[in-house]
Design a protein around this motif. Structure first.
Motif, PDB file in Angstrom:
ATOM      1  N   LEU A 190      50.241  -3.691 -35.673  1.00 35.44           N
ATOM      2  CA  LEU A 190      49.583  -1.887 -35.800  1.00 35.44           C
ATOM      3  C   LEU A 190      50.669  -1.250 -36.946  1.00 35.44           C
ATOM      4  O   LEU A 190      51.739  -1.922 -37.804  1.00 35.44           O
ATOM      5  CB  LEU A 190      51.080  -1.407 -34.690  1.00 35.44           C
ATOM      6  CG  LEU A 190      51.218  -2.278 -33.314  1.00 35.44           C
ATOM      7  CD1 LEU A 190      51.895  -3.437 -32.814  1.00 35.44           C
ATOM      8  CD2 LEU A 190      52.072  -1.076 -32.935  1.00 35.44           C
TER       9      LEU A 190
ATOM     10  N   ALA B 180      41.496   4.848 -25.911  1.00 36.71           N
ATOM     11  CA  ALA B 180      42.124   6.039 -26.588  1.00 36.71           C
ATOM     12  C   ALA B 180      43.353   6.275 -24.920  1.00 36.71           C
ATOM     13  O   ALA B 180      44.633   6.518 -25.757  1.00 36.71           O
ATOM     14  CB  ALA B 180      41.806   6.568 -27.412  1.00 36.71           C
TER      15      ALA B 180
ATOM     16  N   LEU C  54      54.738  -1.298 -25.962  1.00 36.63           N
ATOM     17  CA  LEU C  54      53.569  -1.539 -26.248  1.00 36.63           C
ATOM     18  C   LEU C  54      53.652  -2.800 -26.044  1.00 36.63           C
ATOM     19  O   LEU C  54      52.535  -3.542 -24.839  1.00 36.63           O
ATOM     20  CB  LEU C  54      52.668  -1.714 -27.405  1.00 36.63           C
ATOM     21  CG  LEU C  54      51.240  -2.798 -27.637  1.00 36.63           C
ATOM     22  CD1 LEU C  54      50.314  -1.464 -26.590  1.00 36.63           C
ATOM     23  CD2 LEU C  54      50.523  -3.152 -28.702  1.00 36.63           C
TER      24      LEU C  54
ATOM     25  N   VAL D 215      51.207  10.220 -29.936  1.00 35.21           N
ATOM     26  CA  VAL D 215      50.101  10.793 -29.410  1.00 35.21           C
ATOM     27  C   VAL D 215      51.151  11.200 -27.908  1.00 35.21           C
ATOM     28  O   VAL D 215      51.377  10.107 -27.441  1.00 35.21           O
ATOM     29  CB  VAL D 215      48.669   9.414 -29.508  1.00 35.21           C
ATOM     30  CG1 VAL D 215      48.448  10.767 -28.470  1.00 35.21           C
ATOM     31  CG2 VAL D 215      48.314   9.269 -30.448  1.00 35.21           C
TER      32      VAL D 215
ATOM     33  N   SER E  15      52.734   4.875 -27.689  1.00 34.86           N
ATOM     34  CA  SER E  15      52.695   5.482 -29.093  1.00 34.86           C
ATOM     35  C   SER E  15      53.357   6.807 -29.842  1.00 34.86           C
ATOM     36  O   SER E  15      53.322   8.233 -28.558  1.00 34.86           O
ATOM     37  CB  SER E  15      51.831   5.641 -29.475  1.00 34.86           C
ATOM     38  OG  SER E  15      51.545   5.808 -30.530  1.00 34.86           O
TER      39      SER E  15
ATOM     40  N   TYR F  89      42.959  14.825 -28.312  1.00 37.64           N
ATOM     41  CA  TYR F  89      44.306  14.285 -28.188  1.00 37.64           C
ATOM     42  C   TYR F  89      45.385  15.015 -28.615  1.00 37.64           C
ATOM     43  O   TYR F  89      44.543  16.104 -29.404  1.00 37.64           O
ATOM     44  CB  TYR F  89      44.688  12.910 -28.466  1.00 37.64           C
ATOM     45  CG  TYR F  89      44.647  12.817 -30.438  1.00 37.64           C
ATOM     46  CD1 TYR F  89      46.076  12.496 -30.628  1.00 37.64           C
ATOM     47  CD2 TYR F  89      43.939  13.213 -31.060  1.00 37.64           C
ATOM     48  CE1 TYR F  89      46.589  12.492 -31.690  1.00 37.64           C
ATOM     49  CE2 TYR F  89      44.315  13.208 -32.332  1.00 37.64           C
ATOM     50  CZ  TYR F  89      45.959  12.796 -32.952  1.00 37.64           C
ATOM     51  OH  TYR F  89      46.019  12.907 -33.675  1.00 37.64           O
TER      52      TYR F  89
ATOM     53  N   ASN G 138      44.867   5.463 -23.843  1.00 34.37           N
ATOM     54  CA  ASN G 138      46.620   4.333 -23.263  1.00 34.37           C
ATOM     55  C   ASN G 138      47.630   4.830 -24.102  1.00 34.37           C
ATOM     56  O   ASN G 138      48.056   4.131 -23.819  1.00 34.37           O
ATOM     57  CB  ASN G 138      46.236   2.923 -23.090  1.00 34.37           C
ATOM     58  CG  ASN G 138      45.497   2.240 -21.971  1.00 34.37           C
ATOM     59  OD1 ASN G 138      45.590   2.574 -20.496  1.00 34.37           O
ATOM     60  ND2 ASN G 138      44.537   1.402 -22.279  1.00 34.37           N
ATOM     61  N   LEU G 139      47.566   5.536 -25.267  1.00 34.43           N
ATOM     62  CA  LEU G 139      47.887   5.247 -26.480  1.00 34.43           C
ATOM     63  C   LEU G 139      49.389   6.522 -25.901  1.00 34.43           C
ATOM     64  O   LEU G 139      50.477   6.064 -26.671  1.00 34.43           O
ATOM     65  CB  LEU G 139      47.768   6.273 -27.534  1.00 34.43           C
ATOM     66  CG  LEU G 139      46.076   5.474 -28.290  1.00 34.43           C
ATOM     67  CD1 LEU G 139      45.219   5.854 -29.588  1.00 34.43           C
ATOM     68  CD2 LEU G 139      47.127   4.446 -29.621  1.00 34.43           C
ATOM     69  N   SER G 140      48.909   6.966 -25.385  1.00 35.27           N
ATOM     70  CA  SER G 140      50.459   8.120 -24.895  1.00 35.27           C
ATOM     71  C   SER G 140      51.394   7.275 -23.871  1.00 35.27           C
ATOM     72  O   SER G 140      51.532   8.056 -23.848  1.00 35.27           O
ATOM     73  CB  SER G 140      49.763   9.174 -24.001  1.00 35.27           C
ATOM     74  OG  SER G 140      49.171   8.381 -23.187  1.00 35.27           O
TER      75      SER G 140
ATOM     76  N   ASP H 263      57.370   1.777 -30.921  1.00 35.40           N
ATOM     77  CA  ASP H 263      55.955   2.169 -30.564  1.00 35.40           C
ATOM     78  C   ASP H 263      55.701   0.848 -29.829  1.00 35.40           C
ATOM     79  O   ASP H 263      55.622   0.119 -28.978  1.00 35.40           O
ATOM     80  CB  ASP H 263      55.705   2.214 -31.220  1.00 35.40           C
ATOM     81  CG  ASP H 263      55.821   3.815 -31.077  1.00 35.40           C
ATOM     82  OD1 ASP H 263      56.417   4.379 -30.071  1.00 35.40           O
ATOM     83  OD2 ASP H 263      55.241   4.360 -32.267  1.00 35.40           O
TER      84      ASP H 263
ATOM     85  N   TYR I 220      45.634   5.065 -37.262  1.00 32.93           N
ATOM     86  CA  TYR I 220      46.280   3.743 -36.079  1.00 32.93           C
ATOM     87  C   TYR I 220      45.394   3.117 -36.028  1.00 32.93           C
ATOM     88  O   TYR I 220      44.472   3.190 -35.315  1.00 32.93           O
ATOM     89  CB  TYR I 220      46.684   4.668 -34.639  1.00 32.93           C
ATOM     90  CG  TYR I 220      47.503   5.967 -34.366  1.00 32.93           C
ATOM     91  CD1 TYR I 220      48.604   5.632 -34.355  1.00 32.93           C
ATOM     92  CD2 TYR I 220      46.390   7.033 -34.282  1.00 32.93           C
ATOM     93  CE1 TYR I 220      49.701   7.462 -34.610  1.00 32.93           C
ATOM     94  CE2 TYR I 220      46.840   8.730 -34.184  1.00 32.93           C
ATOM     95  CZ  TYR I 220      48.726   8.820 -34.767  1.00 32.93           C
ATOM     96  OH  TYR I 220      49.015   9.896 -34.826  1.00 32.93           O
TER      97      TYR I 220
ATOM     98  N   LEU J  51      43.820  -1.106 -25.556  1.00 31.60           N
ATOM     99  CA  LEU J  51      43.750  -0.702 -26.940  1.00 31.60           C
ATOM    100  C   LEU J  51      42.605   0.171 -27.686  1.00 31.60           C
ATOM    101  O   LEU J  51      42.807   1.228 -28.026  1.00 31.60           O
ATOM    102  CB  LEU J  51      43.852  -1.024 -28.536  1.00 31.60           C
ATOM    103  CG  LEU J  51      45.661  -2.323 -27.559  1.00 31.60           C
ATOM    104  CD1 LEU J  51      45.807  -2.804 -29.642  1.00 31.60           C
ATOM    105  CD2 LEU J  51      46.455  -1.294 -28.269  1.00 31.60           C
TER     106      LEU J  51
END
Length: 184
Positions: free
Chosen positions: A107, A24, A139, A34, A31, A52, A26-28, A135, A92, A21
């Motif tokens: 989250l 960042a 995850l 993103v 999530s 982003y 990895n957010l795409s 989401d 987030y 986490l």
């Protein structure tokens, strides 16, 4: 302003989940808030800054780590985004709590809305109530699924193989236990 929270249990230790986490980029992967993060590596920590793309936007925005407590808590705050109705600033947040052989991840999404966008607060909240649980599942899948399995069982389980020919497996005792007279 809308704040929506959900939780999921993943089958990894908190330190590994936090490392995932804290990057960042990895957010795409999971999530819906993103669309993409610049591929450049950034050392994690408070004030770490990423570029982003928010879904539906063509230009990049700034994403800043606004809260960082190793293995416990991390927050990313997006740059203010303008539209004809006003502005929105997404945030987030992730809280990690050890849970059995895995980690409970809480989250949360907080949207700061200004001007006419504030009138759409119920709609924004409704959208996040719909999207955030999806989401969370994504995850969990990215981190190995919802099942919490003790690591010790993984380490001692013998490799999958057929039983030796000299020791045939007998199904009859199990069958007799459930259906008297079968296999006798």
């Amino acid at each position: 302003m809308p704040r929506v929270t959900t939780s999921v249990i993943v089958s990894m230790p908190a330190a590994e989940v936090f490392d995932f986490l804290a990057d960042a980029r990895n957010l795409s992967l999971w999530s819906s808030g993103v669309a993409g993060v610049d591929g450049e590596a950034v050392p994690p920590g408070v004030d770490a800054e990423y570029r982003y793309r928010y879904p539906g936007r063509h230009r990049e925005h700034r994403l800043v780590c606004a809260g960082y407590e190793p293995c416990r808590h991390i927050v990313f705050r997006g740059q203010r985004m303008w539209n004809p109705l006003g502005t929105q600033i997404p945030e987030y947040g992730f809280d990690l709590i050890p849970h059995g052989g895995g980690t409970l991840v809480r989250l949360s999404v907080h949207s700061s809305l200004a001007a006419g966008m504030a009138l759409f607060s119920p709609v924004v909240a409704m959208a996040w109530r719909r999207d955030l649980p999806v989401d969370a599942r994504k995850l969990s899948e990215a981190l190995g699924g919802l099942q919490v399995r003790p690591r010790a069982l993984e380490a001692v389980r013998p490799p999958e193989s057929a039983p030796p020919a000299s020791e045939p497996f007998d199904y009859a005792p199990t069958a007799r236990a459930f259906w008297p007279g079968v296999g006798a």
